[in-house]
Design a protein around this motif. Sequence first.
Motif, PDB file in Angstrom:
ATOM      1  N   PHE A 173      15.088 -21.917  19.923  1.00  0.00           N
ATOM      2  CA  PHE A 173      16.194 -22.007  21.344  1.00  0.00           C
ATOM      3  C   PHE A 173      16.224 -22.020  22.032  1.00  0.00           C
ATOM      4  CE2 PHE A 173      16.127 -19.727  25.239  1.00  0.00           C
ATOM      5  CZ  PHE A 173      17.157 -19.523  25.397  1.00  0.00           C
ATOM      6  N   ALA A 174      15.035 -23.584  22.244  1.00  0.00           N
ATOM      7  CA  ALA A 174      14.535 -24.456  23.240  1.00  0.00           C
ATOM      8  C   ALA A 174      15.506 -26.159  22.381  1.00  0.00           C
ATOM      9  CB  ALA A 174      13.099 -25.254  22.564  1.00  0.00           C
ATOM     10  N   GLU A 175      15.403 -25.633  21.451  1.00  0.00           N
ATOM     11  CA  GLU A 175      16.620 -27.022  20.601  1.00  0.00           C
ATOM     12  C   GLU A 175      17.593 -26.457  21.438  1.00  0.00           C
ATOM     13  OE1 GLU A 175      16.542 -29.971  18.156  1.00  0.00           O
ATOM     14  OE2 GLU A 175      15.363 -29.039  18.451  1.00  0.00           O
ATOM     15  N   LEU A 176      18.378 -25.531  21.107  1.00  0.00           N
ATOM     16  CA  LEU A 176      19.820 -25.014  21.398  1.00  0.00           C
ATOM     17  C   LEU A 176      20.236 -25.919  22.877  1.00  0.00           C
ATOM     18  CD1 LEU A 176      22.639 -24.051  21.680  1.00  0.00           C
ATOM     19  CD2 LEU A 176      21.902 -21.865  21.845  1.00  0.00           C
ATOM     20  N   LEU A 177      18.703 -25.776  23.703  1.00  0.00           N
ATOM     21  CA  LEU A 177      18.924 -25.347  25.006  1.00  0.00           C
ATOM     22  C   LEU A 177      19.014 -27.211  25.013  1.00  0.00           C
ATOM     23  CD1 LEU A 177      16.564 -23.236  26.811  1.00  0.00           C
ATOM     24  CD2 LEU A 177      18.970 -23.370  26.456  1.00  0.00           C
ATOM     25  N   ILE A 178      18.070 -27.951  24.758  1.00  0.00           N
ATOM     26  CA  ILE A 178      17.990 -29.258  24.627  1.00  0.00           C
ATOM     27  C   ILE A 178      19.766 -30.365  24.385  1.00  0.00           C
ATOM     28  CG2 ILE A 178      17.223 -31.190  23.427  1.00  0.00           C
ATOM     29  CD1 ILE A 178      14.485 -29.940  23.402  1.00  0.00           C
ATOM     30  N   TYR A 179      20.278 -29.616  23.942  1.00  0.00           N
ATOM     31  CA  TYR A 179      21.576 -30.010  23.291  1.00  0.00           C
ATOM     32  C   TYR A 179      22.870 -29.675  24.528  1.00  0.00           C
ATOM     33  CZ  TYR A 179      20.142 -32.125  18.454  1.00  0.00           C
ATOM     34  OH  TYR A 179      19.598 -32.924  17.396  1.00  0.00           O
ATOM     35  N   VAL A 180      22.406 -28.691  24.719  1.00  0.00           N
ATOM     36  CA  VAL A 180      23.170 -27.971  25.819  1.00  0.00           C
ATOM     37  C   VAL A 180      22.633 -29.433  26.964  1.00  0.00           C
ATOM     38  CG1 VAL A 180      23.700 -26.411  27.545  1.00  0.00           C
ATOM     39  CG2 VAL A 180      23.648 -25.614  25.227  1.00  0.00           C
ATOM     40  N   SER A 181      21.112 -29.177  27.298  1.00  0.00           N
ATOM     41  CA  SER A 181      21.532 -29.760  28.032  1.00  0.00           C
ATOM     42  C   SER A 181      22.007 -31.576  28.286  1.00  0.00           C
ATOM     43  CB  SER A 181      19.683 -30.224  28.025  1.00  0.00           C
ATOM     44  OG  SER A 181      19.401 -31.121  27.235  1.00  0.00           O
ATOM     45  N   MET A 182      22.185 -32.067  26.927  1.00  0.00           N
ATOM     46  CA  MET A 182      22.868 -32.917  26.536  1.00  0.00           C
ATOM     47  C   MET A 182      24.032 -33.339  26.895  1.00  0.00           C
ATOM     48  SD  MET A 182      20.994 -34.846  23.222  1.00  0.00           S
ATOM     49  CE  MET A 182      19.023 -34.637  22.817  1.00  0.00           C
ATOM     50  N   ALA A 183      25.165 -31.650  26.750  1.00  0.00           N
ATOM     51  CA  ALA A 183      26.483 -31.774  27.043  1.00  0.00           C
ATOM     52  C   ALA A 183      26.955 -31.576  28.848  1.00  0.00           C
ATOM     53  CB  ALA A 183      26.734 -30.360  26.910  1.00  0.00           C
TER      54      ALA A 183
ATOM     55  N   MET B 114      40.254 -39.949  17.840  1.00  0.00           N
ATOM     56  CA  MET B 114      38.695 -40.327  18.235  1.00  0.00           C
ATOM     57  C   MET B 114      37.760 -38.301  17.909  1.00  0.00           C
ATOM     58  SD  MET B 114      35.446 -42.489  17.480  1.00  0.00           S
ATOM     59  CE  MET B 114      36.046 -43.020  18.871  1.00  0.00           C
ATOM     60  N   PRO B 115      38.182 -39.116  18.888  1.00  0.00           N
ATOM     61  CA  PRO B 115      36.901 -37.655  19.534  1.00  0.00           C
ATOM     62  C   PRO B 115      37.705 -35.915  19.345  1.00  0.00           C
ATOM     63  CG  PRO B 115      37.475 -38.719  21.362  1.00  0.00           C
ATOM     64  CD  PRO B 115      38.146 -39.619  20.433  1.00  0.00           C
ATOM     65  N   ALA B 116      38.628 -36.292  18.644  1.00  0.00           N
ATOM     66  CA  ALA B 116      39.493 -34.748  17.812  1.00  0.00           C
ATOM     67  C   ALA B 116      39.190 -35.157  16.850  1.00  0.00           C
ATOM     68  CB  ALA B 116      40.969 -34.765  18.228  1.00  0.00           C
ATOM     69  N   VAL B 117      38.478 -36.253  15.895  1.00  0.00           N
ATOM     70  CA  VAL B 117      38.533 -35.702  15.026  1.00  0.00           C
ATOM     71  C   VAL B 117      36.851 -35.889  15.076  1.00  0.00           C
ATOM     72  CG1 VAL B 117      38.008 -37.457  12.818  1.00  0.00           C
ATOM     73  CG2 VAL B 117      40.367 -37.893  14.136  1.00  0.00           C
ATOM     74  N   LEU B 118      36.344 -36.119  15.010  1.00  0.00           N
ATOM     75  CA  LEU B 118      34.901 -35.850  15.341  1.00  0.00           C
ATOM     76  C   LEU B 118      34.245 -33.994  15.492  1.00  0.00           C
ATOM     77  CD1 LEU B 118      33.598 -38.981  16.991  1.00  0.00           C
ATOM     78  CD2 LEU B 118      33.150 -37.888  14.628  1.00  0.00           C
ATOM     79  N   GLY B 119      35.154 -33.664  17.014  1.00  0.00           N
ATOM     80  CA  GLY B 119      35.759 -32.437  16.997  1.00  0.00           C
ATOM     81  C   GLY B 119      35.554 -31.389  16.349  1.00  0.00           C
ATOM     82  N   ALA B 120      36.769 -31.727  15.824  1.00  0.00           N
ATOM     83  CA  ALA B 120      36.647 -31.281  13.998  1.00  0.00           C
ATOM     84  C   ALA B 120      36.127 -30.752  12.871  1.00  0.00           C
ATOM     85  CB  ALA B 120      38.526 -31.151  13.654  1.00  0.00           C
ATOM     86  N   ALA B 121      35.298 -31.592  12.777  1.00  0.00           N
ATOM     87  CA  ALA B 121      34.173 -32.015  12.182  1.00  0.00           C
ATOM     88  C   ALA B 121      33.291 -31.712  12.085  1.00  0.00           C
ATOM     89  CB  ALA B 121      33.866 -33.911  11.776  1.00  0.00           C
ATOM     90  N   TRP B 122      33.008 -31.319  14.001  1.00  0.00           N
ATOM     91  CA  TRP B 122      31.587 -30.234  14.302  1.00  0.00           C
ATOM     92  C   TRP B 122      32.076 -28.713  13.994  1.00  0.00           C
ATOM     93  CZ3 TRP B 122      26.767 -31.754  13.494  1.00  0.00           C
ATOM     94  CH2 TRP B 122      26.296 -33.702  14.124  1.00  0.00           C
TER      95      TRP B 122
ATOM     96  N   TRP C 146      29.972 -30.937  22.477  1.00  0.00           N
ATOM     97  CA  TRP C 146      30.124 -29.075  22.517  1.00  0.00           C
ATOM     98  C   TRP C 146      30.651 -28.372  21.463  1.00  0.00           C
ATOM     99  CZ3 TRP C 146      27.616 -26.616  26.247  1.00  0.00           C
ATOM    100  CH2 TRP C 146      27.897 -26.803  27.244  1.00  0.00           C
ATOM    101  N   CYS C 147      31.067 -29.089  20.098  1.00  0.00           N
ATOM    102  CA  CYS C 147      31.215 -28.675  18.981  1.00  0.00           C
ATOM    103  C   CYS C 147      30.156 -28.595  17.962  1.00  0.00           C
ATOM    104  CB  CYS C 147      32.281 -29.837  18.307  1.00  0.00           C
ATOM    105  SG  CYS C 147      34.059 -29.176  18.951  1.00  0.00           S
ATOM    106  N   VAL C 148      29.351 -30.365  18.513  1.00  0.00           N
ATOM    107  CA  VAL C 148      27.706 -30.011  17.892  1.00  0.00           C
ATOM    108  C   VAL C 148      26.700 -29.224  18.861  1.00  0.00           C
ATOM    109  CG1 VAL C 148      25.907 -31.758  18.115  1.00  0.00           C
ATOM    110  CG2 VAL C 148      28.119 -32.600  18.029  1.00  0.00           C
TER     111      VAL C 148
END
Length: 316
Positions: A255-265, A6-14, A276-278
């Motif tokens: 740019f801050a939005e990107l950093l917020i998602y990086v922080s979640m990674a 499943m992670p591969a399927v979701l990763g491919a979609a993102w 990371w695909c997200v």
Amino acid sequence: RGRVSMPAVLGAAWALLAAAFLAALLLLRQRAPARRPDGGGVSGLFQDLIRYGKTKRGCGQRPAWLRLLQVPKRWFTHFYVVSVLWNGFLLIWLFRAEFLGGSLPSWIQYVHCALGRDPQSEDTGNEHFSALLVLLLLWLHSCRRLAECLWTSVFSNGVIHIVQYCFGLGYYIAVGSTVLCQVPTNFRNGKDLFVQICWYHIVGVMTYIWASLHQHRCLVILANLRKSKSGKVVSLRHSVPFGDWFERVSCPHYFAELLIYVSMAITLGFHNVTWWCVVMYVLFNQALAAVLCHDFYQENFSSYPKHRKAFIPFFF
């Protein structure tokens, strides 16, 4: 056995979604700067789908049928209403499973199985706690953005395409569901919560707080451009913002939005390929919006600071 995980399927979609926005960014950059779209045909439709708000002016004279397919930009607020409700719902289920023991609801397990997750798989580390923490951060982010839309931001009469609106609604459902789908459906009971806290959780949360504070400051700066010192809205015109990260880039809130998602990674432990695909999707999505805004500022303000980048300080 034999199924794609499943992670591969979701990763491919993102990843495909990220590639689509990268392609849109490259197509936009290939357009000659002096040539403005005529508002019709395939080019006009493309421009109408990637632009919103003030950057819609770059679409030229749009056909009447395209103007019918637009809604007010202030409807951005609906995105965060949906996110607060949906991701809050998922957060409650994950919280109950983490602290009260047991499994996730059967419908969530069904989705896991449909996408390839082994229903008997177990937690291989801190997956459950990390996902719980990320889902909490995502929910808090949505709550803050909803509050800012309601009480901080001053929306003009700008519009967005109905496709963009529907996409935004679906996005916040998909991103929260992606977090939930990163964990096995079976939980180990009796595991001490504090044993699960790792250094990357602390680094991720600190990065999240830092980026969120700057995003809020930048949104306040934008709102204050249209307010008097007493806080009353006096204008809906666009002006050049200054202060905080605006001194380096045209769109520091993106740019801050990107950093917020990086922080979640980071909070997920760095190794979650799906997330990371997200992040890559957020990178190209926000970069596209930032380039359009940067072009708008440069075209409409002759004295616009030349040293400012569009999106990432000193780089892009």
